[in-house]
Design an enzyme around this catalytic site. Sequence first.
Site, PDB file in Angstrom:
ATOM      1  N   ASP A  62       0.831  -1.207   0.000  1.00 28.43           N
ATOM      2  CA  ASP A  62       0.000   0.000   0.000  1.00 28.43           C
ATOM      3  C   ASP A  62       0.867   1.260   0.000  1.00 28.43           C
ATOM      4  OD1 ASP A  62      -2.380   1.367  -0.040  1.00 28.43           O
ATOM      5  OD2 ASP A  62      -2.743   1.219   2.112  1.00 28.43           O
ATOM      6  N   ASN A  68     -10.913  -2.598  -5.626  1.00 27.71           N
ATOM      7  CA  ASN A  68     -10.152  -1.565  -6.346  1.00 27.71           C
ATOM      8  C   ASN A  68     -10.785  -1.152  -7.680  1.00 27.71           C
ATOM      9  OD1 ASN A  68      -6.923  -2.754  -5.142  1.00 27.71           O
ATOM     10  ND2 ASN A  68      -8.095  -0.988  -4.418  1.00 27.71           N
TER      11      ASN A  68
HETATM   12  C1  IPE Z   1      -5.386  -2.784  -0.405  1.00 26.76           C
HETATM   13  O1  IPE Z   1      -5.065  -1.451  -0.471  1.00 26.76           O
HETATM   14  C2  IPE Z   1      -5.346  -3.389  -1.769  1.00 26.76           C
HETATM   15  C3  IPE Z   1      -4.025  -3.540  -2.359  1.00 26.76           C
HETATM   16  C4  IPE Z   1      -2.907  -3.216  -1.805  1.00 26.76           C
HETATM   17  C5  IPE Z   1      -4.000  -4.084  -3.691  1.00 26.76           C
HETATM   18  P1  IPE Z   1      -6.187  -0.309  -0.615  1.00 26.76           P
HETATM   19  O2  IPE Z   1      -5.447   0.952  -0.723  1.00 26.76           O
HETATM   20  O3  IPE Z   1      -7.118  -0.658  -1.702  1.00 26.76           O
HETATM   21  O4  IPE Z   1      -6.948  -0.446   0.773  1.00 26.76           O
HETATM   22  P2  IPE Z   1      -7.861   0.620   1.524  1.00 26.76           P
HETATM   23  O5  IPE Z   1      -8.834   1.168   0.506  1.00 26.76           O
HETATM   24  O6  IPE Z   1      -6.956   1.689   2.051  1.00 26.76           O
HETATM   25  O7  IPE Z   1      -8.509  -0.145   2.631  1.00 26.76           O
HETATM   26  C1  IPE Z   2      -1.519   0.269  -3.338  1.00 26.07           C
HETATM   27  O1  IPE Z   2      -1.296   1.637  -3.365  1.00 26.07           O
HETATM   28  C2  IPE Z   2      -1.665  -0.317  -4.728  1.00 26.07           C
HETATM   29  C3  IPE Z   2      -3.023  -0.722  -5.074  1.00 26.07           C
HETATM   30  C4  IPE Z   2      -4.066  -0.672  -4.308  1.00 26.07           C
HETATM   31  C5  IPE Z   2      -3.203  -1.232  -6.414  1.00 26.07           C
HETATM   32  P1  IPE Z   2      -2.493   2.672  -3.347  1.00 26.07           P
HETATM   33  O2  IPE Z   2      -2.824   3.027  -4.753  1.00 26.07           O
HETATM   34  O3  IPE Z   2      -3.626   2.154  -2.547  1.00 26.07           O
HETATM   35  O4  IPE Z   2      -1.811   3.885  -2.630  1.00 26.07           O
HETATM   36  P2  IPE Z   2      -2.510   4.925  -1.638  1.00 26.07           P
HETATM   37  O5  IPE Z   2      -3.119   4.134  -0.517  1.00 26.07           O
HETATM   38  O6  IPE Z   2      -3.535   5.659  -2.439  1.00 26.07           O
HETATM   39  O7  IPE Z   2      -1.387   5.778  -1.175  1.00 26.07           O
HETATM   40 MG    MG Z   3      -4.112   2.362  -0.584  1.00 29.29          MG
END
Ligand code: IPE
Ligand code: IPE
Ligand code: MG
Length: 265
Positions: A47, A95
């Site tokens: 993340d 996502n």
């Molecule tokens: C979890 O991260 C999913 C992945 C890392 C692929 P998110 O960024 O989607 O999770 P939330 O929305 O903060 O819970």
């Molecule tokens: C994790 O990084 C990757 C995926 C969920 C695909 P994020 O895209 O969730 O990054 P933040 O949480 O917005 O910083």
């Molecule tokens: Mg995230």
Amino acid sequence: MRNPSPSQNAEESHASSPAKLTSIQKEAVAKGIDLNALPHHVAIIMDGNGRWAKGKGFARLLGHREGYRTLRSALLNASELGVKYLTVYAFSAENWRRPEDEVAGLMKLIETAAKDELRAMHQNNVRICVAGRIDHVPEGLRKALLHGIETTKNNTGITFTLAINYGGRAELVDAIKAIINSGVPAESVTEEMVGQHLYNPTHPEPDLMVRTAGEMRWSNFLIWQSAYCELFVTDVPWPEFSKKELLEAVATFQKRTRKFGAVVE
Ligand code: IPE
Ligand code: IPE
Ligand code: MG
């Protein structure tokens, strides 16, 4: 550390053959890590790509691209350290709620990565698996993943599982459907049976779950399998996750007392 299910045999024992240690293993030993008590299965919630990019004034997709580079080195590091299973959360079932261009960019990035990395992964004896409803990902990506799985299915090194269009609740729903379809009477349903109907029933449960970028939640990742896994959260965003944080996670894991509900003196 108490680990009730160490599965090391003499051949896997590293302690007696210091000359054969990889460079990351030497670093691990220097940090006090016991190579014979490594987590068997590490799961990572990668993340913070978006926040990392935003902080640098870049588009979110650039953060994902940098995250891909990080993943390449994390896989190599985990494998050279001696971890047997690495499962990473690449795209959750939730996502799809993101802006269309981010979703499309991510799908394309994962497809390109799956194609570009296959040869090196195969040479490194990596066995590729996926977790998630891959029937619903774009065709090019699905084909690249299935090709990777088929090509590497007999490899004996680290098992690398890409969780894509993965949701823990969706996985449980799929397992329940399969159990009902098999005609098993409700009274006969057991925890073992649920486990046997998950996406990768032969994989051991993760014993260490790492989350980057500081968030203290599971976000629907491996919710059945992680019932008793140890959590390690670092504030470092995924694009900056390095060998240092991996070793810190393992060292922290080894300091934990795993009790599984029992009393441990
Ligand atoms: C979890 O991260 C999913 C992945 C890392 C692929 P998110 O960024 O989607 O999770 P939330 O929305 O903060 O819970
Ligand atoms: C994790 O990084 C990757 C995926 C969920 C695909 P994020 O895209 O969730 O990054 P933040 O949480 O917005 O910083
Ligand atoms: Mg995230």
